[in-house]
Design an enzyme around this catalytic site. Sequence first.
Site, mmCIF file in Angstrom:
data_model
loop_
_atom_site.group_PDB
_atom_site.id
_atom_site.type_symbol
_atom_site.label_atom_id
_atom_site.label_comp_id
_atom_site.label_asym_id
_atom_site.label_seq_id
_atom_site.Cartn_x
_atom_site.Cartn_y
_atom_site.Cartn_z
ATOM 1 N N ARG A 71 0.793 -1.187 0.070
ATOM 2 C CA ARG A 71 -0.016 0.063 -0.016
ATOM 3 C C ARG A 71 0.885 1.202 0.035
ATOM 4 O O ARG A 71 1.915 1.273 0.360
ATOM 5 C CB ARG A 71 -0.841 -0.056 1.182
ATOM 6 C CG ARG A 71 -2.156 -1.053 1.019
ATOM 7 C CD ARG A 71 -2.751 -0.963 2.439
ATOM 8 N NE ARG A 71 -2.344 -1.078 3.685
ATOM 9 C CZ ARG A 71 -1.789 -0.158 4.392
ATOM 10 N NH1 ARG A 71 -1.799 1.218 4.282
ATOM 11 N NH2 ARG A 71 -0.992 -0.763 5.626
ATOM 12 N N LYS A 118 -8.462 -2.163 1.031
ATOM 13 C CA LYS A 118 -8.511 -0.908 2.054
ATOM 14 C C LYS A 118 -9.457 0.095 1.463
ATOM 15 O O LYS A 118 -10.014 0.912 2.503
ATOM 16 C CB LYS A 118 -7.270 -0.702 2.062
ATOM 17 C CG LYS A 118 -6.352 -1.762 3.032
ATOM 18 C CD LYS A 118 -6.995 -2.367 4.117
ATOM 19 C CE LYS A 118 -6.071 -3.373 5.080
ATOM 20 N NZ LYS A 118 -6.881 -4.171 6.098
ATOM 21 N N HIS A 153 -10.529 -3.049 12.481
ATOM 22 C CA HIS A 153 -9.509 -3.599 11.772
ATOM 23 C C HIS A 153 -8.959 -4.848 12.478
ATOM 24 O O HIS A 153 -8.197 -5.020 13.336
ATOM 25 C CB HIS A 153 -8.204 -2.824 11.640
ATOM 26 C CG HIS A 153 -7.194 -3.269 10.688
ATOM 27 N ND1 HIS A 153 -5.863 -3.057 10.896
ATOM 28 C CD2 HIS A 153 -7.416 -4.074 9.635
ATOM 29 C CE1 HIS A 153 -5.278 -3.584 9.741
ATOM 30 N NE2 HIS A 153 -6.238 -4.270 9.070
ATOM 31 N N SER A 161 -1.499 -5.142 10.025
ATOM 32 C CA SER A 161 -0.855 -6.219 9.292
ATOM 33 C C SER A 161 0.490 -6.559 9.527
ATOM 34 O O SER A 161 1.328 -6.013 10.098
ATOM 35 C CB SER A 161 -0.611 -5.504 7.837
ATOM 36 O OG SER A 161 -1.823 -5.282 7.288
ATOM 37 N N LYS A 213 -3.281 -11.505 12.607
ATOM 38 C CA LYS A 213 -4.499 -11.516 12.532
ATOM 39 C C LYS A 213 -4.962 -12.843 11.811
ATOM 40 O O LYS A 213 -5.844 -13.528 12.410
ATOM 41 C CB LYS A 213 -5.157 -10.180 12.228
ATOM 42 C CG LYS A 213 -5.240 -9.157 12.941
ATOM 43 C CD LYS A 213 -6.093 -7.854 12.508
ATOM 44 C CE LYS A 213 -6.100 -7.765 10.982
ATOM 45 N NZ LYS A 213 -4.689 -7.428 10.483
ATOM 46 N N THR A 214 -4.621 -12.791 10.680
ATOM 47 C CA THR A 214 -4.927 -13.964 9.562
ATOM 48 C C THR A 214 -4.560 -15.419 10.149
ATOM 49 O O THR A 214 -5.201 -16.370 10.160
ATOM 50 C CB THR A 214 -4.543 -13.571 8.349
ATOM 51 O OG1 THR A 214 -4.933 -12.346 7.809
ATOM 52 C CG2 THR A 214 -5.034 -14.722 7.434
ATOM 53 N N ASP A 246 -9.846 -9.951 8.931
ATOM 54 C CA ASP A 246 -9.415 -8.676 8.787
ATOM 55 C C ASP A 246 -10.003 -7.483 8.975
ATOM 56 O O ASP A 246 -9.646 -6.652 9.791
ATOM 57 C CB ASP A 246 -8.513 -8.533 7.515
ATOM 58 C CG ASP A 246 -7.765 -7.276 7.358
ATOM 59 O OD1 ASP A 246 -6.804 -7.181 8.234
ATOM 60 O OD2 ASP A 246 -7.900 -6.537 6.416
ATOM 61 N N ARG A 253 1.347 -12.010 -0.809
ATOM 62 C CA ARG A 253 0.135 -12.673 -0.477
ATOM 63 C C ARG A 253 -0.802 -13.615 -1.258
ATOM 64 O O ARG A 253 -0.359 -13.801 -2.403
ATOM 65 C CB ARG A 253 -0.726 -11.080 -0.403
ATOM 66 C CG ARG A 253 0.044 -10.001 0.120
ATOM 67 C CD ARG A 253 -0.850 -9.913 1.643
ATOM 68 N NE ARG A 253 -0.072 -8.797 2.412
ATOM 69 C CZ ARG A 253 -0.834 -8.601 3.773
ATOM 70 N NH1 ARG A 253 -1.844 -9.266 4.084
ATOM 71 N NH2 ARG A 253 -0.248 -7.571 4.584
#
Length: 592
Positions: A120, A263, A282, A300, A304-305, A319, A384
């Site tokens: 990003r 996003k 988030h 990130s 989390k994932t 997410d 990713r």
Amino acid sequence: MATRTRALRSLARASGASGLLRRIHSGRVPRLADQTTIRAPVAEALKVARHDEAMMVPKDWAQFDDADMKILHNLGIETDAVIHNARPGTLYDEALRYEKGSAILSTGALAAYSGAKTGRSPLDKRVVEEESTVDDIWWGSVNVKLAEKSFIINRERAIDYLNTRPRLYVLDGFAGWDPDYRYKIRVITSRAYHALFMHNMLIRPTEEELAHFGEPDYTIYNAGAFPANRATEGMSSGTSVSLNFKTREVVILGSQYAGEMKKGVFTIMNYLLPKQGILSMHASANEGQDGDVTVFFGLSGTGKTTLSADENRKLIGDDEHAWTDKGVFNIEGGCYAKAIGLTREKEPEIWDAIRFGALLENVVFDQRTGEVDYNDNSITENTRVSYPLEYIPNVKIPAVGGHPKNIIMLTCDAFGVLPPVSKLTPAQAMYHFISGYTAKVAGTEMGVSEPTATFSACFGAPFMVWHPAKYAELLAEKMAKHNVNAWLINTGWTGGAFGLGHRMSLKDTRAIIDAIHSGDLAKVEYENFPRFNLAVPKSCPNVDAKILMPNKTWLDQSEFERMSAKLSGLFKENFTKFQDGCSADIRAADPQ
């Protein structure tokens, strides 16, 4: 020979040479006939079409019957070919034909390359300053103002570029699994890769829902292959991601990184939902066999994932979530997991999700076998994989759950100071939510090559639209009402700071979370962690007690004290921005 003959017959029919072939095989044409006469039609049929010939399509051509060309014509887009709401198989074919770097991998997943931008670009995000939202938005370094005129220039630039493309992809989907808070999103892009990504990440409508989709609530124009004009007022580079709440549009220029679309949708929801008293988060979420829900906050790279994908619990999402008066719901229809260093041993659910329909972004693979080298970061650290929620075997569909029982705030502490787990008081939970301490992990954003300490309010400041106090108030209200337990878990370094210590073991972190879910961790004895005043367990099932108190893992105690004081100072400095709006008990949670 028979197979070859059948293939030639098929090609000949396509080229008008079938009659000639029948005469050759029947013997009515001499075997010594002019070889040019015989070979020319077959050679024509076998010839690979030039790129421009492949683009010659009727003006009204569309891939599917539901592709209404008016949806683009009304926007000023007159592209000849429109592939509307295509399924993965069609998008695979399109990507393989027209997009460099695309390949079908050994697992059946599609590989795609995003170009120069592999993460990003938060410094290039802009929000249009207009009368309907100007008093709501938290203006500053996160939400940078953009004049309406500049947005119009960017939008026209995007549409002009899309009009030069011989084919476009339009995808319709939903954001939000709860029908009462669902928004319709339309994506217009020049890349099949982007369409497949959003097919995975948005909630996929049924055929009946598509038939009655109507006008979208928000439209994303992805012209990322074309740069912004640096001379346009408000532009800081050739990349621009601009959002206009008044016109309900997002325009992307100068970045083909698919995460910008994801996003962008999250930013929209972070404005719309709190306006209705709903907390957008988030965070990831999963649900136990007894219906107990856990929410994992974190930026990130904090886990989390990974940590929400638990074979013993149903995944709600990895997410982006919202918390209503009914419970939590996932905003997305898919998952977007980091792939660097991926192994089946560590993350079996994610590993097994990499199959047909999944999208691997910026990975390095063997050109002959299609095998991916997940340890190769030569393109980016931020490799990713995107896949639909349904690819996780124990996912919960619809992706909704009850009110959380536990909230876990994940941090990646690059200083190696914070404990692996701490139990938080309500005031401490608010303090750490507002602080949002973690480290920017290499690859998540452009220009970050090693972990750097950062504070991101609400564990997601780059995507927040309102002032952080808005989200904190909603969280405090819901936690108090539903008597939720709060925990701080460090997935970062132990035994030393970055470069000296090592990353926390995923096995240990999972064991800690298992103990939270079972209730065992709430039953053990706790001790105080000095300076930060955190309650740290003296023991935890299946975890070496020596790692629970951070200073015990360091060889140099004086160096630990120095690092602890440094991190404490950073917390205190950061919190000065928010303390005026916080209660006394939250301010008291500041480290000493």
